[in-house]
Motif scaffolding. Structure first.
Motif, PDB file in Angstrom:
ATOM      1  N   VAL A 152       0.969  -1.253  -0.017  1.00 15.21           N
ATOM      2  CA  VAL A 152      -0.058   0.162  -0.089  1.00 15.21           C
ATOM      3  C   VAL A 152       0.787   1.332   0.060  1.00 15.21           C
ATOM      4  O   VAL A 152       1.662   1.493   0.886  1.00 15.21           O
ATOM      5  CB  VAL A 152      -1.054  -0.074   1.443  1.00 15.21           C
ATOM      6  CG1 VAL A 152      -1.725   1.320   1.260  1.00 15.21           C
ATOM      7  CG2 VAL A 152      -1.948  -1.308   1.131  1.00 15.21           C
ATOM      8  N   ASP A 153       1.008   1.955  -1.108  1.00 12.62           N
ATOM      9  CA  ASP A 153       1.638   3.171  -1.190  1.00 12.62           C
ATOM     10  C   ASP A 153       0.969   4.381  -0.689  1.00 12.62           C
ATOM     11  O   ASP A 153      -0.189   4.754  -1.229  1.00 12.62           O
ATOM     12  CB  ASP A 153       1.976   3.445  -2.659  1.00 12.62           C
ATOM     13  CG  ASP A 153       3.054   2.162  -2.896  1.00 12.62           C
ATOM     14  OD1 ASP A 153       4.246   2.771  -2.901  1.00 12.62           O
ATOM     15  OD2 ASP A 153       2.838   1.448  -3.615  1.00 12.62           O
ATOM     16  N   VAL A 154       1.345   5.165   0.342  1.00 11.98           N
ATOM     17  CA  VAL A 154       0.933   6.356   0.954  1.00 11.98           C
ATOM     18  C   VAL A 154       1.875   7.471   0.789  1.00 11.98           C
ATOM     19  O   VAL A 154       2.854   7.509   0.892  1.00 11.98           O
ATOM     20  CB  VAL A 154       0.604   6.040   2.283  1.00 11.98           C
ATOM     21  CG1 VAL A 154      -0.077   7.329   3.004  1.00 11.98           C
ATOM     22  CG2 VAL A 154      -0.148   4.779   2.792  1.00 11.98           C
ATOM     23  N   LEU A 155       0.911   8.497  -0.023  1.00 10.21           N
ATOM     24  CA  LEU A 155       1.444   9.872   0.160  1.00 10.21           C
ATOM     25  C   LEU A 155       1.106  10.670   1.192  1.00 10.21           C
ATOM     26  O   LEU A 155       0.115  11.146   1.416  1.00 10.21           O
ATOM     27  CB  LEU A 155       1.244  10.670  -1.315  1.00 10.21           C
ATOM     28  CG  LEU A 155       1.724  12.025  -1.348  1.00 10.21           C
ATOM     29  CD1 LEU A 155       3.168  12.028  -1.443  1.00 10.21           C
ATOM     30  CD2 LEU A 155       1.127  12.659  -2.707  1.00 10.21           C
ATOM     31  N   GLY A 214       5.146  20.447  -3.908  1.00 13.01           N
ATOM     32  CA  GLY A 214       5.732  19.146  -3.993  1.00 13.01           C
ATOM     33  C   GLY A 214       4.597  18.076  -4.039  1.00 13.01           C
ATOM     34  O   GLY A 214       4.874  16.921  -5.114  1.00 13.01           O
ATOM     35  N   THR A 215       3.350  18.208  -3.471  1.00 12.64           N
ATOM     36  CA  THR A 215       2.336  17.252  -3.732  1.00 12.64           C
ATOM     37  C   THR A 215       1.861  17.334  -4.964  1.00 12.64           C
ATOM     38  O   THR A 215       1.556  16.304  -5.661  1.00 12.64           O
ATOM     39  CB  THR A 215       1.284  17.743  -2.646  1.00 12.64           C
ATOM     40  OG1 THR A 215       1.848  17.604  -1.338  1.00 12.64           O
ATOM     41  CG2 THR A 215       0.295  16.735  -2.672  1.00 12.64           C
ATOM     42  N   THR A 216       1.709  18.387  -5.615  1.00 15.97           N
ATOM     43  CA  THR A 216       1.215  18.600  -6.707  1.00 15.97           C
ATOM     44  C   THR A 216       2.237  17.934  -7.927  1.00 15.97           C
ATOM     45  O   THR A 216       1.739  17.141  -8.987  1.00 15.97           O
ATOM     46  CB  THR A 216       1.053  20.020  -7.163  1.00 15.97           C
ATOM     47  OG1 THR A 216       0.176  20.783  -6.552  1.00 15.97           O
ATOM     48  CG2 THR A 216       0.555  20.184  -8.723  1.00 15.97           C
ATOM     49  N   ARG A 217       3.348  18.224  -7.614  1.00  9.81           N
ATOM     50  CA  ARG A 217       4.346  17.389  -8.807  1.00  9.81           C
ATOM     51  C   ARG A 217       4.279  15.850  -8.648  1.00  9.81           C
ATOM     52  O   ARG A 217       4.323  15.196  -9.811  1.00  9.81           O
ATOM     53  CB  ARG A 217       5.775  17.862  -8.412  1.00  9.81           C
ATOM     54  CG  ARG A 217       6.203  19.339  -9.078  1.00  9.81           C
ATOM     55  CD  ARG A 217       7.815  19.493  -8.969  1.00  9.81           C
ATOM     56  NE  ARG A 217       8.117  19.443  -7.684  1.00  9.81           N
ATOM     57  CZ  ARG A 217       8.080  20.447  -6.615  1.00  9.81           C
ATOM     58  NH1 ARG A 217       7.805  21.638  -7.168  1.00  9.81           N
ATOM     59  NH2 ARG A 217       8.892  20.443  -5.476  1.00  9.81           N
ATOM     60  N   THR A 218       3.977  15.504  -7.532  1.00  9.00           N
ATOM     61  CA  THR A 218       4.308  14.041  -7.351  1.00  9.00           C
ATOM     62  C   THR A 218       2.716  13.469  -7.764  1.00  9.00           C
ATOM     63  O   THR A 218       2.817  12.400  -8.279  1.00  9.00           O
ATOM     64  CB  THR A 218       4.403  13.402  -5.646  1.00  9.00           C
ATOM     65  OG1 THR A 218       5.441  13.970  -5.183  1.00  9.00           O
ATOM     66  CG2 THR A 218       4.185  12.348  -5.321  1.00  9.00           C
ATOM     67  N   ASP A 224       3.491  23.728   4.489  1.00  2.45           N
ATOM     68  CA  ASP A 224       4.558  25.208   4.192  1.00  2.45           C
ATOM     69  C   ASP A 224       3.906  26.174   3.337  1.00  2.45           C
ATOM     70  O   ASP A 224       3.914  27.268   3.853  1.00  2.45           O
ATOM     71  CB  ASP A 224       5.815  24.609   3.736  1.00  2.45           C
ATOM     72  CG  ASP A 224       6.643  24.011   4.660  1.00  2.45           C
ATOM     73  OD1 ASP A 224       6.233  24.027   6.117  1.00  2.45           O
ATOM     74  OD2 ASP A 224       7.567  23.335   4.289  1.00  2.45           O
ATOM     75  N   ASP A 225       3.255  25.930   2.221  1.00  3.38           N
ATOM     76  CA  ASP A 225       2.971  27.001   1.206  1.00  3.38           C
ATOM     77  C   ASP A 225       1.363  27.077   0.766  1.00  3.38           C
ATOM     78  O   ASP A 225       1.086  27.490  -0.012  1.00  3.38           O
ATOM     79  CB  ASP A 225       3.753  26.583  -0.047  1.00  3.38           C
ATOM     80  CG  ASP A 225       3.447  25.367  -0.466  1.00  3.38           C
ATOM     81  OD1 ASP A 225       2.947  24.537   0.102  1.00  3.38           O
ATOM     82  OD2 ASP A 225       4.054  25.044  -1.820  1.00  3.38           O
ATOM     83  N   SER A 226       0.736  26.208   2.016  1.00  2.00           N
ATOM     84  CA  SER A 226      -0.849  26.427   1.422  1.00  2.00           C
ATOM     85  C   SER A 226      -1.423  26.185   2.861  1.00  2.00           C
ATOM     86  O   SER A 226      -1.060  25.427   3.820  1.00  2.00           O
ATOM     87  CB  SER A 226      -1.339  25.419   0.607  1.00  2.00           C
ATOM     88  OG  SER A 226      -2.478  25.463   0.374  1.00  2.00           O
ATOM     89  N   ARG A 280       6.712  10.841   1.422  1.00  2.00           N
ATOM     90  CA  ARG A 280       6.314  12.184   2.186  1.00  2.00           C
ATOM     91  C   ARG A 280       6.801  13.428   1.362  1.00  2.00           C
ATOM     92  O   ARG A 280       7.393  13.559   0.735  1.00  2.00           O
ATOM     93  CB  ARG A 280       6.981  12.299   3.468  1.00  2.00           C
ATOM     94  CG  ARG A 280       6.666  13.325   4.330  1.00  2.00           C
ATOM     95  CD  ARG A 280       7.378  13.339   5.762  1.00  2.00           C
ATOM     96  NE  ARG A 280       7.400  14.785   6.269  1.00  2.00           N
ATOM     97  CZ  ARG A 280       7.883  15.368   7.237  1.00  2.00           C
ATOM     98  NH1 ARG A 280       9.153  14.776   7.601  1.00  2.00           N
ATOM     99  NH2 ARG A 280       7.598  16.426   7.739  1.00  2.00           N
ATOM    100  N   GLU A 281       5.539  14.341   1.240  1.00  2.00           N
ATOM    101  CA  GLU A 281       5.768  15.686   0.885  1.00  2.00           C
ATOM    102  C   GLU A 281       5.427  16.746   1.783  1.00  2.00           C
ATOM    103  O   GLU A 281       4.623  16.458   2.891  1.00  2.00           O
ATOM    104  CB  GLU A 281       4.935  15.925  -0.358  1.00  2.00           C
ATOM    105  CG  GLU A 281       5.258  15.390  -1.693  1.00  2.00           C
ATOM    106  CD  GLU A 281       6.667  15.645  -2.295  1.00  2.00           C
ATOM    107  OE1 GLU A 281       7.130  16.773  -1.795  1.00  2.00           O
ATOM    108  OE2 GLU A 281       7.232  14.947  -3.067  1.00  2.00           O
ATOM    109  N   THR A 282       6.080  17.681   2.055  1.00  2.00           N
ATOM    110  CA  THR A 282       5.782  18.889   2.976  1.00  2.00           C
ATOM    111  C   THR A 282       5.259  20.199   2.412  1.00  2.00           C
ATOM    112  O   THR A 282       4.891  21.251   3.249  1.00  2.00           O
ATOM    113  CB  THR A 282       7.082  19.083   3.841  1.00  2.00           C
ATOM    114  OG1 THR A 282       8.038  19.983   2.685  1.00  2.00           O
ATOM    115  CG2 THR A 282       7.661  18.007   4.461  1.00  2.00           C
ATOM    116  N   SER A 283       5.079  20.237   1.253  1.00  2.00           N
ATOM    117  CA  SER A 283       4.665  21.413   0.537  1.00  2.00           C
ATOM    118  C   SER A 283       3.445  20.766  -0.507  1.00  2.00           C
ATOM    119  O   SER A 283       3.384  19.972  -1.128  1.00  2.00           O
ATOM    120  CB  SER A 283       5.587  22.390  -0.232  1.00  2.00           C
ATOM    121  OG  SER A 283       6.070  21.682  -1.281  1.00  2.00           O
ATOM    122  N   LEU A 284       2.526  21.889  -0.930  1.00  2.00           N
ATOM    123  CA  LEU A 284       1.551  21.750  -1.747  1.00  2.00           C
ATOM    124  C   LEU A 284       2.232  21.514  -3.122  1.00  2.00           C
ATOM    125  O   LEU A 284       1.859  20.778  -4.267  1.00  2.00           O
ATOM    126  CB  LEU A 284       0.367  22.917  -2.044  1.00  2.00           C
ATOM    127  CG  LEU A 284      -0.809  22.806  -2.970  1.00  2.00           C
ATOM    128  CD1 LEU A 284      -1.391  21.764  -2.788  1.00  2.00           C
ATOM    129  CD2 LEU A 284      -1.608  23.915  -2.956  1.00  2.00           C
TER     130      LEU A 284
END
Length: 369
Positions: free
Chosen positions: A5-8, A55-59, A77-79, A49-53
């Motif tokens: 199970v891959d969790v972001l 980075g999340t968007t790119r992933t 961080d950014d949202s 793991r991502e810490t910003s929107l």
């Protein structure tokens, strides 16, 4: 899903991120499944793991197909707030999102679900069982929702073909057959009338299919329900039926000109289907339908009394069922499942009784608006 199970995990607080990771590392009893109900899932959980929107968007844009679920903190961080969820959803709707919030406020979670999240968790209340159960249900609901959307798209394509291509061809058949009326020998006049009547019935059926698809896609509490003119809809359907089904006779009685009822544009399908069945499945040379409107303080009842063969008690019991499209091979009941569905949607009622000396009476009770 794969065996993992891959969790972001979208979380900018290191302590909170570690806590979530530790929950997944907690040992489980030997006989207990980590994600029961997900047949291809193993015991392994892989966290990205991502810490910003950003980075999340790119992933999500690049790797959505490899992810099973997103755990999304709304304040990073950014949202902040719903903007974070909207940004993630804009990047990809192919992965279910579970919102993580530090605020024990159900209105936040409800707003997130309305916006497109599958579920939400309050960080202070999260434990291993709750986390894994929420993820499991989110994945399952998302997969079910995708299947329903695909089915809806397929129905929309069928509806488009039925309402346009088929109707155009059948309309041409009717028009050409009417042109031949004055040209054919009297021996074939009845045959030509049968062709026209059957073709018009196909037109009615294509409309019924389209309306059924539209009704199935609407919320019973849809805000489009409201006050509609009974006279405009009823008289419009009578005019259509008279044009389609010559030499039928239809008369309307009652004082209802300024009456409004609770409904929408699909109310025409209720009246149209009842009229169609009353005329098509009629054994008289001249089918007749007497429509009587009775207005009360809170309700309006529209009675459709025909001079056809009548409907047996057994057929009445089955008539509004989704299985009733071809009772005894007669075709009786086609479209009436839609009629029942729509009348229920309008908080109304429908009943069938015997007409005298023969035939049936369909009574539709609607709420006054």
């Amino acid at each position: 899903m794969t065996g993992t199970v891959d969790v972001l995990l979208v979380e900018d607080n290191d302590a909170d991120a570690r806590y979530v990771e530790e929950l997944f590392r907690e040992p489980i009893p030997v006989q207990e499944e980590r994600f029961p109900g997900l047949s291809d899932a193993g015991d392994e959980v892989r966290i990205h793991r991502e810490t910003s929107l950003a980075g999340t968007t790119r992933t999500l844009e690049s790797s959505a197909e490899t992810l099973d679920v997103v755990l999304l903190d709304l304040h990073i961080d950014d949202s902040g707030g719903m903007e974070t969820l909207e940004g993630a959803l804009e990047a990809s709707r192919d992965v279910p999102i579970v919102v993580l919030t530090g605020v024990d406020d159900t209105s936040v979670g409800a707003a997130a679900i309305r916006a497109g999240a599958q579920d939400y968790l309050v960080k202070d209340d999260v434990n291993r069982d709750l986390l894994e159960r929420t993820i499991r249900y989110a994945i399952q609901r998302h997969e079910t929702g995708q299947a329903l959307r695909e089915r809806t798209e397929q129905l929309a394509i069928m509806n488009q073909l039925t309402r346009h291509d088929v109707r155009n061809d059948i309309s041409l058949v009717v028009a050409r057959a009417r042109q031949l009326r004055n040209e054919v020998d009297e021996r074939y006049a009845d045959t030509l009338t049968e062709i026209i009547t059957a073709s018009n019935h196909v037109l009615q059926l294509t409309r019924t299919i389209g309306d059924a698809v539209e009704a199935a896609d609407e919320d019973p509490d849809d805000s489009r329900l409201g006050a509609v003119s009974l006279a405009r809809i009823l008289e419009g359907e009578v005019e259509k039926a008279l044009d389609l089904y010559e030499p039928a006779e239809i008369e309307i009685g009652g004082d209802y000109e300024d009456v409004e009822v609770w409904g929408d544009s699909l109310l025409g399908s209720v009246f149209g289907n009842i009229l169609s069945n009353a005329i098509i499945y009629n054994d008289e040379q001249t089918p007749r339908v007497d429509v009587t409107v009775t207005v009360e303080d809170d309700t309006v009842t529209v009675d459709f009394a025909d001079n056809g063969p009548g409907i047996s008690p057994r057929q009445r019991r089955e008539l509004f069922s989704s299985e009733s499209s071809d009772l005894d091979g007669s075709g009786l009941g086609i479209g009436l499942f839609l009629v029942r569905r729509l009348v229920d949607r309008y908080d109304g009622d429908i009943d069938i009784s015997d007409n005298q000396p023969k035939g049936s009476v369909f009574s539709v009770e609607l709420k006054r608006a």
